[in-house]
Design a protein around this motif. Structure first.
Motif, PDB file in Angstrom:
ATOM      1  N   LYS A  41       0.827  -1.208   0.000  1.00 37.87           N
ATOM      2  CA  LYS A  41       0.000   0.000   0.000  1.00 37.87           C
ATOM      3  C   LYS A  41       0.860   1.257   0.000  1.00 37.87           C
ATOM      4  CE  LYS A  41      -3.990  -1.938   2.443  1.00 37.87           C
ATOM      5  NZ  LYS A  41      -4.778  -1.917   3.686  1.00 37.87           N
ATOM      6  N   ASP A  42       2.019   1.165   0.652  1.00 38.35           N
ATOM      7  CA  ASP A  42       2.940   2.301   0.726  1.00 38.35           C
ATOM      8  C   ASP A  42       3.786   2.453  -0.539  1.00 38.35           C
ATOM      9  OD1 ASP A  42       1.963   2.816   3.255  1.00 38.35           O
ATOM     10  OD2 ASP A  42       3.646   1.858   4.294  1.00 38.35           O
ATOM     11  N   GLY A  43       3.573   1.569  -1.518  1.00 38.53           N
ATOM     12  CA  GLY A  43       4.258   1.709  -2.794  1.00 38.53           C
ATOM     13  C   GLY A  43       5.439   0.787  -3.028  1.00 38.53           C
ATOM     14  N   LEU A  83      -6.557  -7.603  -3.744  1.00 42.33           N
ATOM     15  CA  LEU A  83      -6.443  -8.428  -4.947  1.00 42.33           C
ATOM     16  C   LEU A  83      -5.242  -8.014  -5.792  1.00 42.33           C
ATOM     17  CD1 LEU A  83     -10.128  -8.995  -6.083  1.00 42.33           C
ATOM     18  CD2 LEU A  83      -8.506 -10.677  -5.201  1.00 42.33           C
ATOM     19  N   ARG A  84      -4.969  -6.722  -5.883  1.00 39.74           N
ATOM     20  CA  ARG A  84      -3.777  -6.295  -6.627  1.00 39.74           C
ATOM     21  C   ARG A  84      -2.518  -6.846  -5.956  1.00 39.74           C
ATOM     22  NH1 ARG A  84      -3.035  -1.085  -6.486  1.00 39.74           N
ATOM     23  NH2 ARG A  84      -4.752  -0.531  -5.134  1.00 39.74           N
ATOM     24  N   PHE A  85      -2.486  -6.835  -4.623  1.00 47.15           N
ATOM     25  CA  PHE A  85      -1.380  -7.438  -3.869  1.00 47.15           C
ATOM     26  C   PHE A  85      -1.318  -8.940  -4.136  1.00 47.15           C
ATOM     27  CE2 PHE A  85      -0.399  -9.865   0.019  1.00 47.15           C
ATOM     28  CZ  PHE A  85       0.927  -9.518   0.204  1.00 47.15           C
ATOM     29  N   GLU A  86      -2.450  -9.613  -4.026  1.00 45.59           N
ATOM     30  CA  GLU A  86      -2.490 -11.068  -4.200  1.00 45.59           C
ATOM     31  C   GLU A  86      -2.037 -11.472  -5.608  1.00 45.59           C
ATOM     32  OE1 GLU A  86      -5.504 -14.427  -2.728  1.00 45.59           O
ATOM     33  OE2 GLU A  86      -6.401 -13.089  -4.227  1.00 45.59           O
ATOM     34  N   PHE A  87      -2.453 -10.727  -6.610  1.00 43.80           N
ATOM     35  CA  PHE A  87      -2.041 -11.037  -7.979  1.00 43.80           C
ATOM     36  C   PHE A  87      -0.513 -11.018  -8.096  1.00 43.80           C
ATOM     37  CE2 PHE A  87      -5.838  -9.907 -10.948  1.00 43.80           C
ATOM     38  CZ  PHE A  87      -6.681 -10.710 -10.212  1.00 43.80           C
ATOM     39  N   ALA A  88       0.113  -9.974  -7.554  1.00 43.24           N
ATOM     40  CA  ALA A  88       1.569  -9.840  -7.681  1.00 43.24           C
ATOM     41  C   ALA A  88       2.330 -10.783  -6.751  1.00 43.24           C
ATOM     42  CB  ALA A  88       1.993  -8.393  -7.410  1.00 43.24           C
ATOM     43  N   ARG A  89       1.895 -10.866  -5.523  1.00 42.38           N
ATOM     44  CA  ARG A  89       2.651 -11.607  -4.503  1.00 42.38           C
ATOM     45  C   ARG A  89       2.466 -13.113  -4.601  1.00 42.38           C
ATOM     46  NH1 ARG A  89       6.786 -12.802  -2.088  1.00 42.38           N
ATOM     47  NH2 ARG A  89       6.909 -12.752   0.160  1.00 42.38           N
ATOM     48  N   TYR A  90       1.259 -13.539  -4.938  1.00 47.36           N
ATOM     49  CA  TYR A  90       0.967 -14.966  -4.910  1.00 47.36           C
ATOM     50  C   TYR A  90       0.614 -15.551  -6.274  1.00 47.36           C
ATOM     51  CZ  TYR A  90       0.878 -14.155   0.093  1.00 47.36           C
ATOM     52  OH  TYR A  90       1.222 -13.804   1.366  1.00 47.36           O
ATOM     53  N   TYR A  91      -0.334 -14.946  -6.972  1.00 49.52           N
ATOM     54  CA  TYR A  91      -0.815 -15.588  -8.191  1.00 49.52           C
ATOM     55  C   TYR A  91       0.268 -15.735  -9.249  1.00 49.52           C
ATOM     56  CZ  TYR A  91      -5.732 -15.473  -6.722  1.00 49.52           C
ATOM     57  OH  TYR A  91      -6.924 -15.679  -6.080  1.00 49.52           O
ATOM     58  N   GLU A  92       1.036 -14.716  -9.475  1.00 52.61           N
ATOM     59  CA  GLU A  92       2.076 -14.817 -10.507  1.00 52.61           C
ATOM     60  C   GLU A  92       3.090 -15.918 -10.183  1.00 52.61           C
ATOM     61  OE1 GLU A  92       4.016 -14.628 -13.910  1.00 52.61           O
ATOM     62  OE2 GLU A  92       2.131 -13.563 -13.550  1.00 52.61           O
ATOM     63  N   PRO A  93       3.673 -15.944  -8.986  1.00 53.37           N
ATOM     64  CA  PRO A  93       4.624 -17.036  -8.709  1.00 53.37           C
ATOM     65  C   PRO A  93       3.958 -18.411  -8.623  1.00 53.37           C
ATOM     66  CG  PRO A  93       4.504 -15.524  -6.831  1.00 53.37           C
ATOM     67  CD  PRO A  93       3.694 -14.933  -7.938  1.00 53.37           C
ATOM     68  N   HIS A  94       2.723 -18.471  -8.171  1.00 55.80           N
ATOM     69  CA  HIS A  94       2.039 -19.768  -8.110  1.00 55.80           C
ATOM     70  C   HIS A  94       1.733 -20.278  -9.514  1.00 55.80           C
ATOM     71  CE1 HIS A  94       0.507 -18.971  -3.720  1.00 55.80           C
ATOM     72  NE2 HIS A  94       1.824 -19.036  -3.814  1.00 55.80           N
TER      73      HIS A  94
END
Length: 171
Positions: A41-43, A83-94
């Motif tokens: 959230k802080d960038g 969801l934007r966090f989840e997409f970058a942090r989890y979905y892409e590497p998973h």
């Protein structure tokens, strides 16, 4: 029967062909993610290709053993910050590790799974209901002890009506 600890971990360790999840919430509040989400959230930029975990390692190992992992996330735009966090942090590497992640965007259409709660299904025979507060805080995981047929149908609908994650984010 509520599942936690070793019983819950055994679901992921002991399935034979497929572990699959339906996700329906715009956010999931997990205490262990709080600092990372705040940094996002802080960038702070997330490099999804630098992420590895026991989860991604398990997906790779199970894929090599012929076992599938997948999920469909039902969502609406605009995407929540989570969801934007989840997409970058989890979905892409998973997805890179081999998980079949799909998105069912119901922004401009009727939700074919309206009212269906989050669940995990293992081998199309064992269903675990994921119980959450409205804000995404997990309450419990509950073994569904009835016929799994409705959940098999929910999975069929979710997969048929969704698009692969990478197609969704690139389009």
């Amino acid at each position: 029967m509520l599942l936690d600890g070793d019983e819950w971990q055994a679901m992921f360790r002991d399935f034979h062909t497929q572990a699959w999840r339906l996700e329906t919430l715009p956010q999931y509040l997990m205490p262990q993610e709080a600092e990372e989400i705040q940094a996002f959230k802080d960038g702070k930029r997330i490099d999804p290709h630098a992420y590895t975990s026991t989860y991604t390692d398990r997906i790779k190992r199970q894929l090599a053993e012929g076992k599938a992992n997948g999920r469909v996330h039902v969502l609406t735009r605009p995407l929540s910050e989570y969801l934007r966090f989840e997409f970058a942090r989890y979905y892409e590497p998973h997805a890179t590790a081999g998980e079949d992640i799909r998105i069912l965007d119901v922004t401009d259409r009727v939700n074919p799974l309206a009212g269906i709660q989050d669940f995990w299904m293992f081998d199309r025979s064992t269903v675990v209901l994921m119980n959450y507060e409205p804000d995404g805080r997990q309450i419990s995981r509950e073994l569904h002890e009835s016929d799994p047929a409705p959940f098999i149908e929910y999975q069929r609908i979710a997969v048929a009506e969704s698009v692969p994650f990478r197609e969704y984010v690139s389009g």
